[in-house]
Design an enzyme around this catalytic site. Structure first.
Site, mmCIF file in Angstrom:
data_model
loop_
_atom_site.group_PDB
_atom_site.id
_atom_site.type_symbol
_atom_site.label_atom_id
_atom_site.label_comp_id
_atom_site.label_asym_id
_atom_site.label_seq_id
_atom_site.Cartn_x
_atom_site.Cartn_y
_atom_site.Cartn_z
ATOM 1 N N LYS A 254 0.839 -1.191 0.000
ATOM 2 C CA LYS A 254 0.000 0.000 0.000
ATOM 3 C C LYS A 254 0.889 1.261 0.000
ATOM 4 O O LYS A 254 2.097 1.176 0.217
ATOM 5 C CB LYS A 254 -0.957 -0.025 1.195
HETATM 6 C C1 LIG Z 1 -5.250 -4.456 1.039
HETATM 7 C C2 LIG Z 1 -6.733 -4.391 1.077
HETATM 8 C C3 LIG Z 1 -7.476 -4.729 2.212
HETATM 9 C C4 LIG Z 1 -6.869 -5.414 3.405
HETATM 10 O O1 LIG Z 1 -5.863 -4.711 3.996
HETATM 11 P P1 LIG Z 1 -4.969 -5.416 5.112
HETATM 12 O O2 LIG Z 1 -4.276 -4.253 5.753
HETATM 13 O O3 LIG Z 1 -4.042 -6.341 4.413
HETATM 14 O O4 LIG Z 1 -5.894 -6.110 6.049
HETATM 15 C C5 LIG Z 1 -8.831 -4.519 2.213
HETATM 16 N N1 LIG Z 1 -9.459 -4.016 1.130
HETATM 17 C C6 LIG Z 1 -8.787 -3.688 0.010
HETATM 18 C C7 LIG Z 1 -9.535 -3.125 -1.138
HETATM 19 C C8 LIG Z 1 -7.406 -3.890 -0.056
HETATM 20 O O5 LIG Z 1 -6.741 -3.612 -1.185
#
Ligand SMILES: *Cc1c(COP(=O)(O)O)cnc(C)c1O
Length: 378
Positions: A188
């Site tokens: 991210k």
């Molecule tokens: C990455 C992601 C998540 C989950 O995030 P985590 O921090 O790994 O739990 C949820 N929704 C979307 C759309 C994502 O891309």
């Protein structure tokens, strides 16, 4: 050292964590207190400022953020929550973690975002909330979703994992949701390996999230270890989701760079658009949208998709699929009776989509190489 895909000519992702973050982590390690304390508090303040909301709770993932948000809204067994089939599984799993039932609404064929005009027909007396997902960094039609939520007294929980810097017209991410959930997972835009946050302007919901993220205890560790000993009580049955100081320290310097990194991704995005064959389809970004440019996605002929993916791998280009429509994943279809044909737009996107590398440190040569390879393969 973990290498694997990272040795490729163009890895799918490279983080931008560097010396500043290393120094911040070492500083946190040199302090006496490693779990939820002053660094987390400072990060929460800065993050609230960044998103322009009143409150932030730091947690261990966006999945935890979604789960806690639903719990804070009182959602549980017997309730229904509306969301999209074109998302990462975490969105749906968080609903199941509460014992509630996910109800999917198909997506717009041109953006991949939930089709807000189709939400109302899925609302029943059991519906309690809507979770819009801002796919690839483009904000959903939040004005329409807000008016539907108001009319039916529903909560909105934004899955903002792709959308740290995004806005649509005058609406910013996190502004119209009752709560919004962010991810600091490894790929991210800002990251501490694994992490997340819940933002809200509602003090009562924030209180509940803060309580539930640490088991439901009436005080957190920082409070217990300062001043005269006070007994704590368990005021609700909660979870262990609190962010620690090491993660918060690592995230703090990244907030200052988030916009610059987004702008760098935008430049790469534009380069891709100018070099890829005009016949190659991709999601539209609406005129009034400032996207976070979280992913660069192309939509190719479903018959050729996997061949193209393998072709890219062969040329040492990292590529992946975000996302196959979640109604087709076996555990979910078994549990919820979902099957193919229910969400044609999402399923078509899921069968056509390929995500190409998009991150600040990508070079122009790399983008050219990816485009040349894709054009040849398509
Ligand atoms: C990455 C992601 C998540 C989950 O995030 P985590 O921090 O790994 O739990 C949820 N929704 C979307 C759309 C994502 O891309």
């Amino acid at each position: 050292m973990d290498k694997g895909n990272f040795k490729m000519k163009v890895p799918f992702f490279k983080h931008s964590v560097g010396e500043e973050e290393k120094r911040a982590v070492i500083e946190a390690l040199d302090s006496d207190f490693l779990t939820t304390g002053s660094y987390v508090k400072k990060f929460e303040e800065k993050f609230s400022e960044y998103v322009r909301v009143k409150n932030t709770a730091g947690v261990m993932s966006c999945t935890a953020a979604l789960h806690l948000s639903l719990l804070a809204c009182g959602i549980g067994p017997g309730d229904e929550v509306i969301t999209t089939p074109q998302t990462f599984v975490a969105t749906t799993l968080a609903i199941l973690h509460c014992g509630a039932t996910p109800v999917l609404v198909d997506v717009e064929p041109f953006t991949g975002n939930i089709d807000a005009t189709k939400i109302e027909e899925k609302i029943t007396e059991k519906t309690k909330a809507i979770i819009p997902v801002h796919l690839y960094g483009q904000i959903c039609d939040m004005l329409l979703i807000r008016s539907i939520a108001n009319r039916h007294h529903l909560y909105i929980i934004e899955d903002a994992a792709h959308a740290l810097t995004s806005s649509r017209g005058s609406v910013r991410v996190g502004q119209l949701g009752d709560l919004s959930c962010f991810s600091f997972y490894a790929t991210k835009s800002i990251t501490c390996g694994e992490g997340g946050a819940v933002c809200t302007n509602n003090a009562e919901l924030h209180e509940k999230v803060m309580n539930l993220r640490t088991h439901g205890m009436s005080t957190d560790a920082a409070q217990r270890f300062s001043g005269k000993y006070k007994h704590w009580d368990l005021t609700s049955i909660g979870w262990k989701y609190n962010m620690d100081n090491i993660k918060a320290a690592m995230l703090l310097p990244q907030l200052n760079k988030a916009q610059r990194h987004r702008d760098q991704r935008m430049l790469h995005y534009r380069k891709y658009c100018s070099l890829l064959d005009p016949g190659i389809k991709r999601p539209a970004i609406l005129d009034e949208v400032e996207s976070d440019y979280h992913l660069f996605t192309i939509w190719v002929d479903p018959e050729k998709r996997d061949q193209i993916l393998w072709g890219l791998q062969e040329k040492e280009i990292g590529a992946t699929v975000n996302y196959r429509s979640i109604n087709l994943l076996s555990a979910l279809s078994k549990k919820l009776g979902w099957h193919s044909g229910q969400f044609p737009n999402s399923e078509l996107i899921g069968n056509s989509t390929i995500s190409l590398p998009l991150y600040p440190s990508l070079t122009e040569d790399q983008v050219c190489f990816v485009c040349k390879t894709v054009n040849n393969l398509v």
